[in-house]
Design a protein around this motif. Structure first.
Motif, PDB file in Angstrom:
ATOM      1  N   ALA A  56      -4.576   5.499 -11.920  1.00 21.54           N
ATOM      2  CA  ALA A  56      -5.620   4.481 -11.887  1.00 21.54           C
ATOM      3  C   ALA A  56      -5.069   3.080 -12.122  1.00 21.54           C
ATOM      4  O   ALA A  56      -5.521   2.117 -11.502  1.00 21.54           O
ATOM      5  CB  ALA A  56      -6.701   4.798 -12.916  1.00 21.54           C
ATOM      6  N   THR A  73      -3.456   1.525  -9.165  1.00 22.41           N
ATOM      7  CA  THR A  73      -4.489   1.417  -8.135  1.00 22.41           C
ATOM      8  C   THR A  73      -5.310   0.160  -8.338  1.00 22.41           C
ATOM      9  O   THR A  73      -5.523  -0.624  -7.403  1.00 22.41           O
ATOM     10  CB  THR A  73      -5.414   2.640  -8.167  1.00 22.41           C
ATOM     11  N   VAL A  74      -5.798  -0.029  -9.570  1.00 22.50           N
ATOM     12  CA  VAL A  74      -6.622  -1.213  -9.833  1.00 22.50           C
ATOM     13  C   VAL A  74      -5.809  -2.480  -9.586  1.00 22.50           C
ATOM     14  O   VAL A  74      -6.289  -3.444  -8.963  1.00 22.50           O
ATOM     15  CB  VAL A  74      -7.166  -1.171 -11.271  1.00 22.50           C
ATOM     16  N   LEU A 123      -4.314  -6.977  -3.384  1.00 21.33           N
ATOM     17  CA  LEU A 123      -4.547  -6.958  -1.941  1.00 21.33           C
ATOM     18  C   LEU A 123      -5.733  -7.822  -1.542  1.00 21.33           C
ATOM     19  O   LEU A 123      -5.853  -8.235  -0.395  1.00 21.33           O
ATOM     20  CB  LEU A 123      -4.762  -5.525  -1.445  1.00 21.33           C
ATOM     21  N   ASN A 124      -6.622  -8.066  -2.499  1.00 21.54           N
ATOM     22  CA  ASN A 124      -7.790  -8.862  -2.179  1.00 21.54           C
ATOM     23  C   ASN A 124      -7.582 -10.355  -2.420  1.00 21.54           C
ATOM     24  O   ASN A 124      -8.497 -11.148  -2.234  1.00 21.54           O
ATOM     25  CB  ASN A 124      -8.989  -8.380  -2.995  1.00 21.54           C
ATOM     26  N   MET A 160     -11.685   9.054  -9.125  1.00 27.41           N
ATOM     27  CA  MET A 160     -10.622   9.843  -9.747  1.00 27.41           C
ATOM     28  C   MET A 160     -11.196  10.698 -10.856  1.00 27.41           C
ATOM     29  O   MET A 160     -10.825  11.858 -11.029  1.00 27.41           O
ATOM     30  CB  MET A 160      -9.540   8.925 -10.299  1.00 27.41           C
ATOM     31  N   THR A 180      -7.765   2.218   2.461  1.00 28.13           N
ATOM     32  CA  THR A 180      -7.998   1.271   3.553  1.00 28.13           C
ATOM     33  C   THR A 180      -7.133   1.620   4.765  1.00 28.13           C
ATOM     34  O   THR A 180      -7.405   1.174   5.869  1.00 28.13           O
ATOM     35  CB  THR A 180      -7.728  -0.195   3.143  1.00 28.13           C
ATOM     36  N   GLN A 181      -6.103   2.405   4.555  1.00 34.19           N
ATOM     37  CA  GLN A 181      -5.364   2.921   5.711  1.00 34.19           C
ATOM     38  C   GLN A 181      -5.981   4.221   6.218  1.00 34.19           C
ATOM     39  O   GLN A 181      -5.992   4.504   7.411  1.00 34.19           O
ATOM     40  CB  GLN A 181      -3.890   3.177   5.349  1.00 34.19           C
ATOM     41  N   GLY A 223      -4.086  -2.377   5.642  1.00 36.13           N
ATOM     42  CA  GLY A 223      -5.223  -1.481   5.834  1.00 36.13           C
ATOM     43  C   GLY A 223      -6.293  -2.186   6.649  1.00 36.13           C
ATOM     44  O   GLY A 223      -6.089  -3.273   7.169  1.00 36.13           O
ATOM     45  N   ILE A 259       0.844  -1.200   0.000  1.00 31.08           N
ATOM     46  CA  ILE A 259       0.000   0.000   0.000  1.00 31.08           C
ATOM     47  C   ILE A 259       0.872   1.240   0.000  1.00 31.08           C
ATOM     48  O   ILE A 259       0.628   2.199  -0.727  1.00 31.08           O
ATOM     49  CB  ILE A 259      -0.938   0.017   1.231  1.00 31.08           C
ATOM     50  N   PRO A 307      -6.599   1.145  -2.186  1.00 34.23           N
ATOM     51  CA  PRO A 307      -5.730   0.488  -1.194  1.00 34.23           C
ATOM     52  C   PRO A 307      -5.229   1.471  -0.144  1.00 34.23           C
ATOM     53  O   PRO A 307      -5.196   1.160   1.046  1.00 34.23           O
ATOM     54  CB  PRO A 307      -4.569  -0.042  -2.045  1.00 34.23           C
ATOM     55  N   VAL A 321      -5.681  -3.011  -5.873  1.00 33.42           N
ATOM     56  CA  VAL A 321      -6.942  -3.509  -5.316  1.00 33.42           C
ATOM     57  C   VAL A 321      -7.038  -5.010  -5.503  1.00 33.42           C
ATOM     58  O   VAL A 321      -7.371  -5.769  -4.584  1.00 33.42           O
ATOM     59  CB  VAL A 321      -8.135  -2.817  -6.003  1.00 33.42           C
ATOM     60  N   LEU A 346       2.405   2.224  -3.213  1.00 32.18           N
ATOM     61  CA  LEU A 346       1.423   2.823  -4.116  1.00 32.18           C
ATOM     62  C   LEU A 346       1.113   4.255  -3.693  1.00 32.18           C
ATOM     63  O   LEU A 346       0.957   5.150  -4.523  1.00 32.18           O
ATOM     64  CB  LEU A 346       0.147   1.976  -4.104  1.00 32.18           C
ATOM     65  N   TRP A 348      -9.019 -11.307   4.934  1.00 32.01           N
ATOM     66  CA  TRP A 348      -8.053 -10.198   4.847  1.00 32.01           C
ATOM     67  C   TRP A 348      -6.701 -10.760   5.219  1.00 32.01           C
ATOM     68  O   TRP A 348      -6.609 -11.694   6.020  1.00 32.01           O
ATOM     69  CB  TRP A 348      -8.487  -9.082   5.806  1.00 32.01           C
TER      70      TRP A 348
END
Lengths: 429, 664
Positions: free
Chosen positions: A127, A130-131, A137-138, B339, B394-395, A214, A65, B391, A134, A68, A226
């Motif tokens: 973006a 970021t995608v 992380l999942n 965004m 989430t923090q 997070g 995180i 992400p 996401v 990023l 998680w």
């Protein structure tokens, strides 16, 4: 027409500030800019070692995180500085100095399109990672260790299931395997992908240990997975991060990471059979007091009553959300009451929390001893829990919960009973 | 204010004059005194009342905030216990959002939209009054919870199942839900009213793209309200039935998914934040050109970006739910959409900056607030972009970093814009200027206070301080002098400085009201039609409805371009005073205005009666409903204008004779 213009100018001189005030205004603006810069410098000095610092990641996912986020913060900061710079420039350069009415421009298509394109491109650039972030992380597949986490007003329960292959959280117990139920501090092995399966028994909570990842909400009726992966042994501080009522501020937790050997020792210790206190000691009296005062809600595995019957708690009869912390091995963790207070004295706590990665495991596994027990907070808690931590336990006010409490009630224990209980509890290791 | 005069007897009525009023009491026709306020349907009086009540609630919400900051000034504070604290932050947010910012925007919209479009009132004046009384009664009802068992304590976002009875046994949440239903009616009726007004009642020649930018932003906001308020209405109904009539919409044991509430709330909640900010964007878009002495840069794009924000704003709600357990695809989609919405917002910042560029900048207090908005909102907007990165969010979510963000956009954006509007339009509404020296103290104190309060929250949030906690502990606050404890103290001190800044505004109001000096008609040499009126405007606004040929019509009436081709040379050809005098000389003979009425306030009164009934005694519900039904009957049967029998014969004041007649 001249008369009209003069009248207009008179109006503007009276009401709208000209030379004196604008230069004062300019000076104030420069002053403000200086304050701003000073503030920025000061703000750069933050707390060192804030235990929940999201900009000091210590685990794999928190690091992902952070990798990023910090470039994006930088970009945002630069954009901000550019905007402030332009505004400051404009405010100085174009202030009223008696110039005539300016060019009544209505716009400029090129400028418009350029300043739409630039942010659009920047954002498109942001973006993409970021995608990707996401999605990665999942990814909670291929866990090395699974722990069931349940939030409840106002503490956390950890249930380590026995996997099909007989392991518990990736470790093979030396003795007989059984699910391990603890609370407050979730102990995990280092360098392992730990996946929690989280839910709640009452309202929405959120599991957040910032240095490792997070946050993820824990929602009743749903199970959310998680990830956590610690790289070093140590204690990682966390807090419930979704408003959950009265003691939301007192609902903390820690993740404790141990290297493989220490973690094995921890698992094996958790599975050790119950040992009654030595007959005739204060602790033995405490065991009786525990059975009569505490065991209806708090489970201690292996505890038997005077008739040799296993004492099984039934918190669902007394607690609205249906559970109370399992105290079997209370003194192997060092916080209590939703990790709101330390079981260790201040010095002992510092020694454990500040220990280096090599020394931490051994120190943690020592648990709480008579010499390091923080008696003050524990006794205050036993004396009158609701006065220490806001909870819904007043017997006059429980109609909306069918007479059940939300939290630990006031038990009207005598000082002797409290001493007995402390003597009993200190042996729960 | 002009009197509504008793009509002279008409030999051949070309319109029907009603012979009696419809109701128990004589229809109120007073034009002075408290009755003229209680029963008014004049958009200007209603605007003033909206503004006065909103400013009162601003102080209430501010007081609640100061208590919060007092509690958090040090670790383990004891000013507020956990229960009171939870009520305090719930009510602070609820008050600021629903009882201050939204009604303040309604105040400006009600007062100035008809004036800006050259109309004499809104399309439905009695509904306008009804909306105001709903707001006032709803706000009072909501706040009586403090002394009736405790205020709502579930946070302004009121997540389920924490909002259910076992987790919140007092009636606080019921007061909250019912109170917001009542104030929601104000918003919804206001929205319909203003949309119809703008679409139907613009002056001849005023096409949509010649409409003042403030009116445009208000129009977008009304469409947002029109579609967002019904969503929260549904959510509140579900909550009320859950809490009061054993419904199981949010009962997990019965199979409910708590995320239902979150989706409903945020589908409302996200457009809501654009409802909060766009009016201030509109105000600033009016103020900056006037004090730069040039037009708004890129008016069409400012209009379209406002509409784009309104539109795209419906597609980003789940960015409030990134940690709530939505799947990664949903999170990714909402992240990218969030965004995207930064782009039209950024456009506005560019356009405002380019408006200033090349201008002749005059730093009145109003202008300072407007420029302040650009700077402060940019900070809030940029931190918003960092939240869009899911992400990272989430923090950040549920920490003080988010609190910092929305206070920068709400205080630094919405509220600074409101103050820009107050200083700008005050002379038009009250006939007196606010003092500029006090104004500058007001502005700078607020800026310093604001940044001291909310700036450090970025730091403490990123360093791990969660929100909605009645205490923060030393154990989590880190080492060093500049730790979380320190920055919380700075925030708290800043909050009191901010409070002083706000107080300076009210002192300014009192001082300025004591001065006898009247403001000129057009003190700022402004650009739009609301300035083509007396200060305050006459009851019928315009003696002559202007025919509009340009955007910034008022500017073009005063200044003529004497240049040739590309070379422009604007020369003043008229002052505001001359234009008004010209209007008065050619005043319309027949000006139609509707009469005051008491049905709006009576109908509005029925609503809290029903609401108290839901909480305390269901018999009050049909009682209130009966009042409501009777009011609606009386209202519909009441003629638009008062009958001659309702007047005491007043002495006619000079001026045009007004013939009363049926009209909206």
């Amino acid at each position: 027409m001249n008369r009209l213009v003069k009248q207009h100018q008179k109006v503007s001189i009276d009401l709208m500030p000209t030379e004196p005030t604008t230069s004062r205004s300019t000076r104030s603006r420069l002053c403000n800019a200086a304050i701003g810069l000073g503030a920025a410098t000061v703000l750069a000095s933050c707390a060192s070692d804030a235990p929940q610092d999201t900009w000091a990641p210590e685990g794999k996912y928190a690091q992902d995180i952070h990798n990023l986020q910090w470039p994006i913060f930088m970009i945002a900061g630069i954009v901000g500085l550019i905007v402030f710079g332009v505004i400051t420039f404009v405010v100085v350069k174009f202030r009223d100095r008696g110039q005539p009415i300016p060019e009544q421009g209505h716009g400029n298509a090129l400028i418009e399109y350029v300043f739409i394109a630039i942010p659009a491109l920047l954002l498109a650039g942001i973006a993409v990672p970021t995608v990707a972030g996401v999605i990665s992380l999942n990814d909670t597949d291929d866990a090395d260790c699974v722990v069931n986490v349940t939030g409840q007003q106002w503490w956390w329960e950890y249930d380590y299931p026995v996997e099909a292959d007989g392991t518990i959280c990736g470790a093979q117990p030396t003795g007989e395997a059984a699910p391990i139920i603890t609370s407050g501090q979730m102990v995990i092995p280092v360098d392992a992908k730990v996946v929690i399966r989280g839910t709640s028994r009452d309202v929405i909570h959120s599991f957040w240990v910032p240095k490792l990842n997070g946050k993820r909400d824990m929602v009743p009726g749903r199970v959310h997975t998680w990830n956590f992966q610690a790289e070093q042994p140590g204690i990682y501080a966390g807090q419930c991060a979704e408003f959950c009522g009265l003691s939301h501020a007192n609902m903390r937790m820690e993740i404790v990471a141990l290297d493989k050997g220490d973690f094995q020792a921890w698992i094996d210790n958790q599975l050790e059979p119950y040992q009654s206190p030595e007959a005739g000691t204060l602790a033995a009296k405490g065991e009786e007091t525990f059975i009569s005062q505490c065991s209806r809600c708090h489970q201690v595995d292996g505890l038997t009553d005077a008739d040799g019957e296993l004492v099984v708690s039934a918190p669902e009869q007394f607690v609205w959300s249906g559970a109370a912390p399992n105290l079997t091995n209370l003194m192997t963790r060092n916080t209590f009451a939703g990790a709101s207070w330390d079981l260790l004295t201040e010095d002992a706590r510092e020694a454990v929390w500040e220990a280096s990665a090599d020394e931490f495991g051994a120190l943690y596994l020592e648990g709480v001893t008579k010499g390091t027990l923080n008696e003050i907070d524990l006794k205050e808690w036993l004396r009158d829990a609701p006065s220490k931590k806001p909870m819904y336990t007043d017997p006059e006010n429980l109609e909306d919960t069918d007479g059940k409490t939300r939290g630990m009630p006031y038990l009207a224990l005598s000082e002797d009973q409290i001493d007995e209980l402390v003597a009993y509890l200190i042996e729960r290791k | 204010m002009a009197l509504i005069e008793k009509p002279a007897p008409i030999a051949v009525p070309d319109v029907a004059t009603p012979s009696s009023s419809y109701g128990v009491f004589r229809r109120p026709v007073e034009s002075t005194g408290w009755k003229s306020w209680l029963f008014t349907i004049d958009h200007k009086k209603l605007g003033i009342m909206y503004g006065a009540v909103a400013l009162f609630f601003f102080l209430v919400g501010g007081f609640e905030a100061l208590l919060i900051r007092l509690q958090l000034a040090g670790p383990d504070g004891t000013i507020l216990d956990a229960d009171k604290y939870n009520q305090m932050f719930t009510m602070h947010a609820t008050t600021m959002v629903f009882l201050f910012v939204m009604p303040m925007a309604a105040a400006f919209a009600n007062y100035f939209v008809p004036l800006q479009i050259g109309a004499r009132d809104v399309a439905f004046p009695r509904i306008n009054a009804f909306g105001f009384w709903c707001f006032l009664f709803g706000g009072i009802f909501l706040n009586t919870s403090w002394i009736l068992g405790g205020a709502a304590d579930g946070g302004w976002f009121m997540y389920a199942p924490n909002s259910s009875v076992p987790f919140s046994p007092t009636s606080g949440i019921d007061f909250w839900g019912l109170g917001l239903q009542i104030t929601g009616i104000a918003s919804l009726t206001g929205a319909i009213n203003l949309i119809v007004t703008v679409i139907n009642m613009r002056a001849p020649g005023m096409s949509l793209m010649k409409m003042p930018i403030f009116t445009w932003m208000i129009l977008v906001v009304q469409f947002l309200l029109l579609f967002a308020i019904p969503v929260i209405t549904v959510a509140l109904f579900l909550l009320m039935f859950q809490r009061n009539f054993d419904a199981t919409f949010f009962t997990v044991e019965a199979g409910a998914d708590p995320l239902l509430w979150q989706h409903l709330f945020w589908i409302f909640g996200h457009p809501e934040v654009y409802i909060l900010i766009l009016p201030s964007f509109g105000i600033v878009s009016e103020v900056l050109p006037v004090f730069s002495r040039k037009p708004l840069f890129g008016y069409p794009l400012v209009v379209f970006s406002g509409a784009a924000i309104g539109f795209v704003g419906w597609g980003v709600w789940a960015h409030h739910m990134f940690a709530s357990g939505l799947g990664p695809i949903s999170v990714a989609v909402f992240s990218v959409a969030t965004m995207a919405i930064a782009i039209p917002t950024g456009v506005k910042i560019v356009n405002w900056t380019m408006t200033l560029w090349g201008g002749k900048l005059i730093f009145t207090t109003s202008m300072l607030f407007a420029i302040g908005l650009i700077v402060q909102f940019t900070i809030g907007g940029l931190s918003g972009v960092t939240h869009a990165v899911a992400p990272s969010d989430t923090q950040q979510t549920d920490t003080y970093y988010i609190v910092a963000h929305f206070h920068y956009v709400l205080f630094g954006g919405a509220i600074l814009g409101i103050f820009a509007g107050l200083y700008y339009w005050w002379p038009k509404v009250f006939g007196k200027l606010l003092d500029e020296k006090w104004g500058k103290w007001n502005f700078w104190t607020m800026i310093v206070g604001m940044n001291l309060t909310f700036g450090p929250m970025h730091v403490v949030g990123l360093q791990g301080q969660p929100r909605r906690m009645y205490v923060h502990t030393a154990a989590r606050n880190g080492e060093g002098f500049f730790n979380i404890t320190f920055w919380n103290l700075v925030s708290s001190i800043g909050a009191f400085i901010l409070g002083i800044g706000v107080l300076l505004f009210f002192i300014n109001v009192v001082i300025s009201s004591r001065r006898s000096e009247k403001a000129p008609l057009d003190p700022w040499d402004a650009r739009s039609l609301e300035w083509l009126t007396t200060s305050p405007p006459k009851e019928h606004n315009f003696d002559v409805i202007p025919t509009v040929g340009h955007l910034d019509e008022f500017f073009h009436l005063k200044y003529e371009d004497r240049g040739e081709g590309d070379h422009h040379d604007f020369q003043q050809v008229a002052t505001a005073e001359e234009l008004i005098a010209e209007q008065e000389a050619n005043a319309d003979e027949h000006i139609h205005l509707p009469s005051p009425s008491y049905w709006p306030i009576v109908l509005a009164f029925a609503l809290p009666v029903m609401a108290y009934g839901v909480i305390y005694n269901l018999l009050l519900v049909p009682a209130g409903a009966a009042i409501a039904l009777a009011s609606m009957f009386g209202w519909s049967l009441e003629p638009h204008t008062a009958s001659p029998a309702d007047y005491d014969p007043p002495a006619p004041e000079g001026g045009a004779e007004l013939e009363v007649s049926t009209n909206g």
